[in-house]
Write a protein that holds these residues in place. Structure first.
Motif, short mmCIF file in Angstrom:
data_model
loop_
_atom_site.label_atom_id
_atom_site.label_comp_id
_atom_site.label_asym_id
_atom_site.label_seq_id
_atom_site.Cartn_x
_atom_site.Cartn_y
_atom_site.Cartn_z
N GLU A 109 0.89 -1.31 0.00
CA GLU A 109 -0.09 0.13 0.07
C GLU A 109 0.91 1.44 0.01
OE1 GLU A 109 -3.59 -0.11 2.41
OE2 GLU A 109 -3.44 -2.14 2.63
N ARG B 245 4.40 -2.62 -5.82
CA ARG B 245 3.06 -3.16 -6.46
C ARG B 245 3.24 -3.31 -7.94
NH1 ARG B 245 1.26 1.42 -3.60
NH2 ARG B 245 1.18 2.69 -5.67
N PRO C 80 -2.64 1.33 7.08
CA PRO C 80 -2.99 0.70 5.88
C PRO C 80 -4.12 -0.10 6.03
CG PRO C 80 -0.59 0.24 6.23
CD PRO C 80 -1.13 1.10 7.64
#
Length: 227
Positions: free
Chosen positions: A34, A40, A104
């Protein structure tokens, strides 16, 4: 904008994308994602490669017909009403005395399992997170400015994710979003500077082993608190 310099091992990211990472590694890695666009992107690329591999995998006509029939059956059972995107999740804050920290999303969902905060000597606070179905032990640890954790090593693995502020040890500096993996090969003494506090979450599979001076008297307590 904060720059993330410490990331999970790429093998862990690949295992996460494949659904093969469990326990504290999976929870803290998901929280790190996150924060971190680099990781990611790596996970998304790995998932894309896996999906393409599955899509182009050689199958018999019989298997293809069965798959198409299953998909058609699933599509036919969808409701006639249009799908509505879920409302975005409201930020969840972790409160410690007068301080509030936004978490998060993956950690915010665990807040019903958070224990009470304990004040420790030297400007430290600790709260245990009793994540369900997990053998790892999770702890939120807050360090006031100009504070240090007693020098220690590790019987097992220690995974740490920085959620707010930052700390340092003899290996480097760590800021929000950084992911740190230590084990029995490492001995360190985390500390904050005079201008910045720090909140982390740590996952342990075995108790810490304090190694310096009077702090060694904490080892029996560490064993007890870990249970």
């Amino acid at each position: 904008m904060n720059t993330i310099n410490h990331h999970p091992d790429k093998a862990w990211l690949d295992a996460y994308a494949e659904g093969q990472l469990y326990g504290g590694k999976a929870l803290l890695l998901a929280a790190h994602l996150e924060f971190c666009p680099v990781c990611r992107h790596h996970v998304a690329q790995r998932e894309q490669a896996l999906s393409e591999r599955c899509w182009h995998h050689d199958t018999s006509h019989q298997e293809q017909d069965a798959t198409e029939a299953m998909l058609a059956d699933m599509l036919s059972s969808l409701p006639d009403t249009p799908l509505v995107a879920p409302a975005p999740e409201a930020p969840v804050e972790l409160q410690l005395e007068h301080r509030r920290f936004v978490l998060p999303r993956v950690l915010a969902r665990q807040m019903p399992h958070l224990g009470s905060w304990s004040r420790l000597p030297g400007g430290l606070h600790q709260a245990r997170l009793n994540a369900q179905g997990d053998d790892d032990r999770f702890f939120f640890i807050h360090m006031d400015p100009n504070t240090s954790v007693p020098q220690h090593t590790h019987h097992g693995e220690e995974l740490t994710l920085v959620l707010h502020g930052g700390f340092a040890d003899d290996r480097g500096e760590y800021k929000m979003g950084d992911f740190i993996h230590l084990d029995g090969r490492h001995e360190h003494q985390p500390f904050t500077d005079a201008d910045e506090d720090c909140l982390v979450i740590s996952a342990l599979d075995k108790p810490l082993q304090f190694t310096s001076g009077l702090a060694r008297v904490l080892n029996p307590l560490s064993q007890l608190f870990f249970r």
